[in-house]
Design an enzyme around this catalytic site. Structure first.
Site, PDB file in Angstrom:
ATOM      1  N   PRO A 116       0.849  -1.192   0.000  1.00  0.00           N
ATOM      2  CG  PRO A 116      -0.714  -1.562   1.666  1.00  0.00           C
ATOM      3  CD  PRO A 116       0.604  -2.052   1.161  1.00  0.00           C
ATOM      4  CB  CYS A 117       1.995   3.388  -2.340  1.00  0.00           C
ATOM      5  SG  CYS A 117       0.738   3.683  -3.588  1.00  0.00           S
ATOM      6  CD  GLN A 118      -3.380   3.704  -1.445  1.00  0.00           C
ATOM      7  OE1 GLN A 118      -2.614   3.102  -0.700  1.00  0.00           O
ATOM      8  NE2 GLN A 118      -4.157   3.089  -2.319  1.00  0.00           N
TER       9      GLN A 118
END
Length: 508
Positions: A116-118
C-alpha cells in the site's frame, strides 16, 4: 537500524557488497533465483516468477484465506507457509528463522510485492530517511507503516532485484510521484531503478488492467533494466488511455520530466501482433451455469467441494494454457465454478446487450417493471400506483441505485474484447462483470474471474466464494507477472554470462 549512507551499510552500498557478490556466485553455479513475495495475496506475482523457473521460498500475507491459498499452491507440504503474517509485527530476521531461510543477507535473490502506498505519498523522502534512522518514527504517520515496512525488508535482505507493483495513480497521488520517491530511496541502497506503466492485455491477459511496475537491480550486476515487450495488440478504450494520461500528468509538465529520470515509457504493441485475448476465448470452454434460472441456487455460502467436469476440449490457445500450465495442470474440471445468489436481477442480465452499464440496466429494468404492470392489468390485478404493493413489485425488479452516481457499477462483458479491470470489490458483488452469454443470464463465477486474471485451472483458492473473489480481484495477473519475471531472468543471464541466449520456461 542505521540509515543508508552511514556506517557499515554505507561501505557495503558504496563498494561491491560481498553478500551480493556471494549470491551472484550462487546463481552462476546454476541455482534457481529465490523469491520473497511481500503482501503476496494468493500469489499472482509468485506464480509468474515460478513459471520462469524462480524458487518461491517465502511470502508474507496478512489475510488468512489469501495466505492459505499461497501456501497451498507453492508449499502444499509445509503448513508454515500457509499461515497469515503481520509484517508490522514480523522482522526480516524472524521470518528467515521461522521458514529456515538462513541468514537474512543470503536468504533471497528477488523481492517482489505490491505494498500500500497512499500514505507514503504524504510522507515523502525526508520522512523515509527519518524512519530509517529512528525506527519508531513511523508513529508520526501510522498509515505509512505498511509501505515503509516493505522498504525495510528491501534494506534488510538487499536482494539482487526488486519488483514493485501498484496502481498507475502512484505516479500522481496528490501531486506527488510515489514511484520516483521510491527510486531515490532504492538508489541510495545501491540499485539501478526504472518504472513504467504496463497494461495486462498487451501480455496475453484477457483483461485491460493498467499497472505501475517498478524494477530495481543491484549495481553489481551491471545490467540495463528492460521492460517486457508486448505480445498482443489492442486499441485501449478512451477510459484506459485517459487514466494513463492522468497518472503521467506530473511527468508531462515540462521540467518535471527532468526530475523523474526513473520513468521509462512502455513499448507500444505493434499492430502485427496477435489480437488481445478476448473474454470468449478465456471462458468459452467452461461449463455453462443455468441452474439459477430453474431455482436450483439458494442464498448461503458457496464452497468448492463439487467437481464440474469440462464439457469439451479447449476452444482456444488461451484455454489450453489455462488447463496445461506447468505444475498447475488440470485435465478434469473445476471446483470453484460457482456464482452469487442474485434473484432480482437474473432475468435482467439476460436482456442487457454487451457493453451495457448501469444506466442501460436501470432503463431495461424499468421496462420490465412496466411490462409486469401491463400483465397484471390484463389479469385485472394491477396494484394502485405508488401503493405498498406497487412499490414492492417495483423493488423486486428495479435496482435502487441512483443512475447518476453509479454509472460503472454494472457492466455486461463484450465477448470479442478483453474484460475490464477486475477489482477486489468482486468480494462484495460481481455486477461489474456480467457474463456476455445472455442464455446464462448471470455474473461471472469464481473460476471465470480467475481465468480473466490468467490464473490456471489447477491453481486453488482457499476460503469460501467471497474470499476467493477478493483474492482474485487483488491479484497481479500471473501472465503479466510472468512477462516481468522473464525480464528479470534475462537480466540475471546477461549478468552471469553475457553471451548466453535468453530463455523462458513457459510457452503461451
Amino acid at each position: 537500524m542505521r540509515p543508508p549512507g552511514t556506517g557499515e551499510r554505507a561501505r557495503r552500498v558504496m563498494s561491491k557488497d560481498p553478500t551480493v557478490l556471494a549470491r551472484i556466485a550462487r546463481l552462476k553455479s546454476g541455482a534457481p533465483p529465490r523469491v520473497l513475495d511481500l503482501f503476496s495475496g494468493c500469489g499472482g506475482l509468485s506464480l509468474g516468477f515460478h513459471a520462469q523457473g524462480f524458487d518461491i521460498v517465502a511470502a508474507v500475507e496478512f489475510d488468512p484465506a489469501a495466505a492459505a491459498s499461497h501456501g497451498a499452491n507453492f508449499h502444499p507440504e509445509d503448513p508454515r507457509h500457509g499461515r497469515p503474517r503481520d509484517i508490522t509485527r514480523l522482522t526480516p530476521e524472524q521470518l528467515a528463522l521461522e521458514l529456515d531461510l538462513g541468514p537474512v543477507e543470503q536468504a533471497v535473490d528477488v523481492l517482489v510485492g505490491g505494498p500500500p502506498c497512499q500514505a507514503f505519498a504524504r510522507v515523502g523522502r525526508s520522512k523515509l530517511r527519518e524512519i530509517a534512522e529512528h525506527p519508531e518514527a513511523f508513529r508520526l504517520d501510522a498509515r505509512a507503516r505498511l509501505y515503509l515496512e516493505y522498504l525495510r525488508y528491501v534494506q534488510a535482505f538487499l536482494p539482487l532485484a526488486v519488483v514493485m507493483e501498484n496502481v498507475p495513480d502512484v505516479l500522481n497521488h496528490g501531486g506527488q510521484n510515489v514511484a520516483e520517491e521510491t527510486r531515490t530511496f532504492l538508489e541510495e541502497l545501491g540499485y539501478d531503478v526504472k518504472y513504467s506503466l504496463l497494461n495486462a492485455a498487451f501480455y496475453g491477459v484477457p483483461q485491460m488492467r493498467e499497472r505501475m511496475i517498478l524494477i530495481a537491480t543491484r549495481r553489481e550486476l551491471g545490467v540495463e533494466i528492460r521492460f517486457p515487450a508486448p505480445t498482443h495488440h489492442i486499441e485501449l478504450p478512451p477510459g484506459y488511455a485517459g487514466s494513463r494520461q492522468v497518472a503521467l500528468k506530473l511527468l508531462n509538465q515540462g521540467a518535471l520530466l527532468d526530475t523523474a529520470p526513473g520513468y521509462q515509457p512502455a513499448l507500444s504493441p505493434d499492430r502485427s501482433l496477435p489480437s488481445a485475448v478476448t473474454a470468449a476465448e478465456a471462458l468459452g470452454d467452461l461449463p455453462e451455469i443455468t441452474g439459477h434460472l430453474r431455482g436450483e441456487i439458494r442464498r448461503g455460502a458457496r464452497r468448492f467441494d463439487a467437481l464440474v467436469r469440462y464439457p469439451h476440449e479447449p476452444r482456444s490457445d488461451y484455454a489450453t494454457l489455462m488447463r496445461s500450465w506447468p505444475s498447475f495442470e488440470n485435465a478434469e474440471g473445476v471446483r470453484d465454478h460457482v456464482i452469487r445468489y442474485l434473484p432480482r436481477d437474473w432475468k435482467l442480465f439476460g436482456r442487457l446487450r454487451p457493453g451495457d452499464q448501469y444506466p442501460e440496466a436501470h432503463a431495461e429494468a424499468v421496462r420490465m417493471f412496466n411490462e409486469a404492470l401491463r400483465d397484471l392489468q390484463v389479469q385485472g390485478r394491477a396494484p394502485r400506483p405508488h401503493s405498498a404493493e406497487w412499490r414492492q413489485l417495483r423493488a423486486s425488479i428495479v435496482p435502487p441505485y441512483d443512475v447518476g452516481k453509479f454509472p460503472n457499477k454494472w457492466r455486461k462483458m463484450e465477448p470479442d474484447l478483453p474484460a475490464r479491470t477486475l477489482m477486489a470489490h468482486l468480494g462484495k458483488d460481481s455486477y461489474s462483470h456480467i457474463h456476455y452469454d445472455s442464455a446464462q443470464s448471470r455474473t461471472i463465477s469464481v473460476r471465470e474471474a480467475a481465468r480473466l486474471q490468467s490464473f490456471p485451472d489447477g491453481f486453488v483458492f482457499k476460503g469460501a466464494m467471497n474470499a476467493a473473489f477478493r483474492q482474485i480481484g487483488n491479484a497481479v495477473p500471473p501472465l503479466l507477472a510472468r512477462a516481468v519475471a522473464g525480464e528479470i531472468a534475462a537480466a540475471f543471464q546477461r549478468a552471469m554470462a553475457p553471451d548466453r541466449p535468453r530463455t523462458g520456461r513457459l510457452a503461451a
